[in-house]
Motif scaffolding. Structure first.
Motif, PDB file in Angstrom:
ATOM      1  N   LYS A 129      19.065  -4.995 -22.560  1.00 15.65           N
ATOM      2  CA  LYS A 129      17.739  -5.581 -22.352  1.00 15.65           C
ATOM      3  C   LYS A 129      16.758  -5.052 -23.396  1.00 15.65           C
ATOM      4  CE  LYS A 129      14.069  -6.262 -18.931  1.00 15.65           C
ATOM      5  NZ  LYS A 129      13.000  -5.830 -19.858  1.00 15.65           N
ATOM      6  N   GLU A 130      16.830  -3.766 -23.697  1.00 10.69           N
ATOM      7  CA  GLU A 130      15.956  -3.186 -24.707  1.00 10.69           C
ATOM      8  C   GLU A 130      16.223  -3.816 -26.076  1.00 10.69           C
ATOM      9  OE1 GLU A 130      16.570   1.000 -24.531  1.00 10.69           O
ATOM     10  OE2 GLU A 130      15.613   1.229 -22.557  1.00 10.69           O
ATOM     11  N   PHE A 131      17.495  -4.076 -26.376  1.00 11.97           N
ATOM     12  CA  PHE A 131      17.849  -4.759 -27.626  1.00 11.97           C
ATOM     13  C   PHE A 131      17.210  -6.145 -27.664  1.00 11.97           C
ATOM     14  CE2 PHE A 131      20.623  -7.899 -29.644  1.00 11.97           C
ATOM     15  CZ  PHE A 131      20.778  -7.384 -30.920  1.00 11.97           C
ATOM     16  N   ARG A 132      17.339  -6.901 -26.576  1.00  8.93           N
ATOM     17  CA  ARG A 132      16.756  -8.243 -26.528  1.00  8.93           C
ATOM     18  C   ARG A 132      15.240  -8.182 -26.649  1.00  8.93           C
ATOM     19  NH1 ARG A 132      19.127  -8.949 -21.545  1.00  8.93           N
ATOM     20  NH2 ARG A 132      17.159  -9.875 -20.856  1.00  8.93           N
ATOM     21  N   ASP A 133      14.634  -7.238 -25.946  1.00 13.26           N
ATOM     22  CA  ASP A 133      13.175  -7.115 -26.001  1.00 13.26           C
ATOM     23  C   ASP A 133      12.702  -6.752 -27.405  1.00 13.26           C
ATOM     24  OD1 ASP A 133      13.073  -7.708 -23.313  1.00 13.26           O
ATOM     25  OD2 ASP A 133      12.741  -5.637 -22.664  1.00 13.26           O
ATOM     26  N   ARG A 134      13.451  -5.880 -28.062  1.00 11.32           N
ATOM     27  CA  ARG A 134      13.068  -5.435 -29.405  1.00 11.32           C
ATOM     28  C   ARG A 134      13.049  -6.607 -30.382  1.00 11.32           C
ATOM     29  NH1 ARG A 134      16.392  -1.528 -29.299  1.00 11.32           N
ATOM     30  NH2 ARG A 134      18.105  -2.295 -30.587  1.00 11.32           N
ATOM     31  N   LEU A 135      13.943  -7.573 -30.158  1.00 14.25           N
ATOM     32  CA  LEU A 135      14.049  -8.724 -31.055  1.00 14.25           C
ATOM     33  C   LEU A 135      13.380  -9.976 -30.492  1.00 14.25           C
ATOM     34  CD1 LEU A 135      17.741  -8.211 -32.163  1.00 14.25           C
ATOM     35  CD2 LEU A 135      15.737  -8.008 -33.625  1.00 14.25           C
ATOM     36  N   SER A 136      12.725  -9.834 -29.342  1.00 16.49           N
ATOM     37  CA  SER A 136      12.095 -10.981 -28.663  1.00 16.49           C
ATOM     38  C   SER A 136      13.105 -12.099 -28.428  1.00 16.49           C
ATOM     39  CB  SER A 136      10.905 -11.512 -29.486  1.00 16.49           C
ATOM     40  OG  SER A 136       9.931 -10.502 -29.654  1.00 16.49           O
ATOM     41  N   LEU A 137      14.287 -11.729 -27.953  1.00 12.05           N
ATOM     42  CA  LEU A 137      15.349 -12.682 -27.671  1.00 12.05           C
ATOM     43  C   LEU A 137      15.265 -13.151 -26.223  1.00 12.05           C
ATOM     44  CD1 LEU A 137      18.512 -11.099 -29.351  1.00 12.05           C
ATOM     45  CD2 LEU A 137      17.530 -13.332 -29.867  1.00 12.05           C
TER      46      LEU A 137
END
Length: 303
Positions: A13-21
């Motif tokens: 989730k943090e990865f997705r949030d970091r990339l606005s995915l």
């Protein structure tokens, strides 16, 4: 889910949030009839001699747990990659995959094929029943993609634009018909075939990038490429030129993971793409936007 799964879910989730995915599209995940999948796992349990490395299955869970985990990771669309190793299997596998997709709507209905009598019939039936993607495994199936019995099926798939994920590279173990040469001959006859080269063509990366330069319909999936595990025995070419080619083909590279048959966490495949340093736009496209476009999924702003 256990604490370890909860930690990884949060990290993804943090990865997705970091990339606005808004989500992830993973075109290379495996769901199969239980007895077939367990045979695949048994193969990987003994795969150490192939790579010199142990190959533990990280997500050796029951089917419902695996589906739930992908959803928790934010994977909006995925596949049920399956493949026959002998005649008489493909049509049965396609029936199973159609049923799986019907009861698992976030799974893109997947189908497969084999050079045998009747292949064109069941390929056409799979397409007409809603198959969105096909899997061809030249190493496991041990067949030449140029077998004349497959020719009409390739033509049909090219005509309707259904992509084919093909394991055609020679990693982790070469087969009689793996490598760029048989695929090059196939594409010369069917240049409109939407062919997705699995594993970025590992280890013949450069040769398959050349085919992508030559044919607009050729795409590549990231499955296991760039990971620490694969870099130990089949490293992607080092240097700025190879990275520049990845950047230039950024609209034709798609996330693939090989979930659940991977010897490391799902998160690692995502992080190594970011680690390539090709920019957030490139990583967003690979992890989501390119898959959305390829399959005509509900559009979303990934810029």
């Amino acid at each position: 889910m256990d604490d370890q799964a909860a930690v990884e879910i949060e990290a993804v989730k943090e990865f997705r949030d970091r990339l606005s995915l808004p989500g992830i599209v993973d075109i290379h995940t495996h769901f199969m009839p239980d007895r077939v999948l367990r045979k695949v796992w048994a193969y990987f349990d003994s795969a150490g001699p192939l790579t010199g490395m142990e190959w533990p299955i990280t997500y050796r869970h029951e089917e419902d747990q695996r589906v739930a985990l992908l959803r928790a990771f934010g994977v909006r669309a995925y596949t049920s990659m399956l493949y026959p190793h002998k005649p008489g299997m493909a049509d049965w596998l396609n029936g199973w995959a159609a049923g799986f997709a019907a009861r698992t709507p976030d799974c893109l209905q997947t189908a497969t094929l084999f050079p045998e009598e009747g292949v064109e019939t069941y390929v056409r039936e799979a397409v007409e029943s809603g198959a969105r993607i096909f899997k061809s495994h030249l190493q496991v199936g041990g067949y030449d993609p140029n077998d004349e019995r497959l020719d009409r099926s390739w033509g049909l798939l090219a005509d309707v634009g259904v992509p084919v994920v093909m394991h055609c590279g020679s990693g982790p173990q070469p087969g009689k018909f793996t490598g760029p040469e048989p695929v090059g001959r196939l594409l010369a006859r069917h240049p409109r075939l939407r062919l997705v080269v699995a594993h970025m063509g590992m280890p013949e990366y450069t040769d398959f990038l050349d085919l992508a330069d030559r044919y607009d319909g050729v795409l590549l999936d990231t499955t296991m490429a760039f990971t620490d595990f694969s870099e130990a025995f089949a490293p992607f070419p080092a240097g700025a030129e190879a990275r520049a080619r990845l950047a230039d083909l950024g609209d034709r590279i798609l996330l693939g993971s090989d979930f659940p048959n991977i010897p490391y966490p799902y998160l690692h495949q995502l992080e190594v793409l970011e680690r390539l340093g090709l920019g957030d736009d490139w990583t967003r496209a690979v992890c989501y936007g390119n898959g959305v476009r390829l399959f005509g999924l509900e559009p979303a702003d990934v810029s």
